[in-house]
Motif scaffolding. Structure first.
Motif, mmCIF file in Angstrom:
data_model
loop_
_atom_site.group_PDB
_atom_site.id
_atom_site.type_symbol
_atom_site.label_atom_id
_atom_site.label_comp_id
_atom_site.label_asym_id
_atom_site.label_seq_id
_atom_site.Cartn_x
_atom_site.Cartn_y
_atom_site.Cartn_z
ATOM 1 N N UNK A 147 40.021 4.014 29.878
ATOM 2 C CA UNK A 147 39.253 4.718 30.910
ATOM 3 C C UNK A 147 38.119 3.842 31.436
ATOM 4 N N UNK A 148 37.432 3.152 30.535
ATOM 5 C CA UNK A 148 36.346 2.275 30.951
ATOM 6 C C UNK A 148 36.875 1.091 31.753
ATOM 7 N N UNK A 149 38.013 0.536 31.333
ATOM 8 C CA UNK A 149 38.501 -0.690 31.932
ATOM 9 C C UNK A 149 39.453 -0.462 33.101
ATOM 10 N N UNK A 150 39.817 0.798 33.362
ATOM 11 C CA UNK A 150 40.701 1.069 34.487
ATOM 12 C C UNK A 150 42.145 0.709 34.198
ATOM 13 N N UNK A 151 42.527 0.690 32.904
ATOM 14 C CA UNK A 151 43.892 0.341 32.544
ATOM 15 C C UNK A 151 44.673 1.599 32.190
ATOM 16 N N UNK A 152 45.984 1.434 32.120
ATOM 17 C CA UNK A 152 46.821 2.538 31.684
ATOM 18 C C UNK A 152 46.647 2.749 30.183
ATOM 19 N N UNK A 153 46.937 3.956 29.768
ATOM 20 C CA UNK A 153 46.813 4.261 28.344
ATOM 21 C C UNK A 153 47.839 3.445 27.551
ATOM 22 N N UNK A 154 47.403 2.939 26.409
ATOM 23 C CA UNK A 154 48.252 2.078 25.609
ATOM 24 C C UNK A 154 49.230 2.890 24.755
ATOM 25 N N UNK A 155 50.292 2.240 24.354
ATOM 26 C CA UNK A 155 51.163 2.812 23.351
ATOM 27 C C UNK A 155 50.433 2.812 22.011
ATOM 28 N N UNK A 156 50.793 3.752 21.153
ATOM 29 C CA UNK A 156 50.126 3.863 19.859
ATOM 30 C C UNK A 156 50.265 2.588 19.040
ATOM 31 N N UNK A 157 51.441 1.984 19.039
ATOM 32 C CA UNK A 157 51.672 0.770 18.256
ATOM 33 C C UNK A 157 50.792 -0.375 18.734
ATOM 34 N N UNK A 158 50.638 -0.514 20.055
ATOM 35 C CA UNK A 158 49.803 -1.579 20.598
ATOM 36 C C UNK A 158 48.341 -1.339 20.262
ATOM 37 N N UNK A 159 47.921 -0.082 20.304
ATOM 38 C CA UNK A 159 46.539 0.240 19.975
ATOM 39 C C UNK A 159 46.252 -0.037 18.507
ATOM 40 N N UNK A 160 47.208 0.293 17.650
ATOM 41 C CA UNK A 160 47.025 0.044 16.219
ATOM 42 C C UNK A 160 46.978 -1.446 15.924
ATOM 43 N N UNK A 161 47.815 -2.229 16.607
ATOM 44 C CA UNK A 161 47.813 -3.676 16.401
ATOM 45 C C UNK A 161 46.480 -4.280 16.826
ATOM 46 N N UNK A 162 45.946 -3.822 17.949
ATOM 47 C CA UNK A 162 44.659 -4.318 18.425
ATOM 48 C C UNK A 162 43.546 -3.924 17.460
ATOM 49 N N UNK A 163 43.629 -2.718 16.903
ATOM 50 C CA UNK A 163 42.647 -2.245 15.943
ATOM 51 C C UNK A 163 42.658 -3.096 14.679
ATOM 52 N N UNK A 164 43.854 -3.357 14.156
ATOM 53 C CA UNK A 164 43.969 -4.164 12.941
ATOM 54 C C UNK A 164 43.390 -5.564 13.149
ATOM 55 N N UNK A 165 43.639 -6.130 14.328
ATOM 56 C CA UNK A 165 43.125 -7.474 14.612
ATOM 57 C C UNK A 165 41.599 -7.467 14.682
ATOM 58 N N UNK A 166 41.028 -6.443 15.308
ATOM 59 C CA UNK A 166 39.573 -6.358 15.423
ATOM 60 C C UNK A 166 38.929 -6.197 14.051
ATOM 61 N N UNK A 167 39.513 -5.366 13.205
ATOM 62 C CA UNK A 167 38.972 -5.164 11.865
ATOM 63 C C UNK A 167 39.056 -6.435 11.032
ATOM 64 N N UNK A 168 40.165 -7.145 11.154
ATOM 65 C CA UNK A 168 40.331 -8.386 10.395
ATOM 66 C C UNK A 168 39.311 -9.433 10.831
ATOM 67 N N UNK A 169 39.127 -9.581 12.136
ATOM 68 C CA UNK A 169 38.195 -10.580 12.638
ATOM 69 C C UNK A 169 36.752 -10.223 12.283
ATOM 70 N N UNK A 170 36.444 -8.925 12.268
ATOM 71 C CA UNK A 170 35.094 -8.474 11.914
ATOM 72 C C UNK A 170 34.873 -8.456 10.407
#
Length: 289
Positions: free
Chosen positions: A110-133
């Motif tokens: 919503x903030x970025x003006x993009x389409x809603x992501x698939x659940x799998x893609x969102x989870x993959x992005x989440x895992x990457x962010x947690x690992x890097x942090x």
């Protein structure tokens, strides 16, 4: 990840009662960690918000990834994110870690003006962010159900960095790195920011004392005569005085010069999104139900 280069020449910001900061010179390469060093009240926070397209400067020139500010503020906000910035985007103490992560993931399109992501893609992005942090949900006192008030200070900071990385930004800004930290914890957090920069994300981090091996941008207290409009005496911004992120073009891009009057300064994790999924799905979204 591809970082964003930042260049600034003679950058300054004036308020109705005086100068917030002035004559800032910066040349940060993509993927570089830069420590913005200065005492409290020197305009460090306002400078970080300005360099990420969230406050308007009044002098000099600056470009972020080739985008000029303040003309392209909305475009700059789309490629930058705020890590922990005290009194601007503090996480809600009563919410759990999982709720913060899920909310930020759902708000991102919503903030970025993009389409809603698939659940799998969102989870993959989440895992990457947690690992890097460097934030392991399993090691928290109550796992994903741990509330923010139950986190140690370093864990809360890592959560703030993870929330910023969920946006897949090219640049993140972190304010007051040493606040409420011991010497050992401060070194730990600088190590985290180095790891984020090594992954390709440009990092701008303010502090009172920079580590010896960091590229340093020094701001003297003498440069700042008075807080910016909408800030307190210590230079910390009032969120009502800064710009809200979003897909819409800012005033300058729309051909006007009207000043923004939005209510929020950052991509706050405290905002809520409308969804058919219930609160109980927060843990499923982290992939660790």
């Amino acid at each position: 990840m591809r970082g964003a280069a930042v260049t600034a020449e003679g950058l300054g910001m004036d308020g109705p009662r005086g100068t917030v900061f002035r004559d800032v010179e910066l040349c940060a390469e993509a993927g570089e960690l830069v420590a913005v060093q200065g005492p409290s009240g020197s305009g460090r926070t306002c400078l970080l918000l300005a360099l990420t397209g969230r406050m308007r400067t009044t002098a000099g020139r600056v470009e972020v990834d080739g985008l000029p500010l303040p003309k392209r503020m909305a475009a700059v906000r789309e490629i930058t994110a705020l890590g922990p910035v005290p009194d601007v985007n503090d996480p809600e103490p009563a919410l759990t870690v999982a709720e913060h992560l899920r909310e930020r993931s759902l708000l991102r399109p919503y903030f970025r003006g993009w389409r809603r992501e698939r659940t799998a893609a969102r989870r993959e992005r989440l895992d990457h962010a947690l690992e890097l942090a460097g934030l392991s949900l399993e090691e928290l006192p109550k796992g994903p159900r741990t509330t923010v008030r139950q986190l140690e200070r370093t864990q809360e900071l890592r959560l703030g960095v993870a929330l910023a990385l969920l946006d897949e930004p090219r640049l993140i800004a972190v304010d007051d790195v040493g606040l409420k930290l011991s010497d050992a914890e401060r070194l730990e957090m600088w190590g985290l920011l180095r790891a984020v920069a090594a992954a390709g994300v440009t990092v701008l981090a303010s502090c009172t004392q920079a580590p010896e091996d960091a590229a340093v941008l020094r701001i003297d207290a003498a440069q700042a005569h008075d807080p910016a409009p909408g800030t307190g005496g210590d230079g910390v911004p009032d969120p009502s005085a800064t710009e809200r992120p979003g897909p819409a073009a800012d005033a300058d891009e729309a051909g006007t010069t009207e000043e923004p009057t939005a209510q929020h300064a950052t991509d706050s994790p405290q905002q809520t999104a409308t969804s058919k999924e219930g609160p109980g799905d927060a843990f499923a979204e982290t992939g660790r139900a």
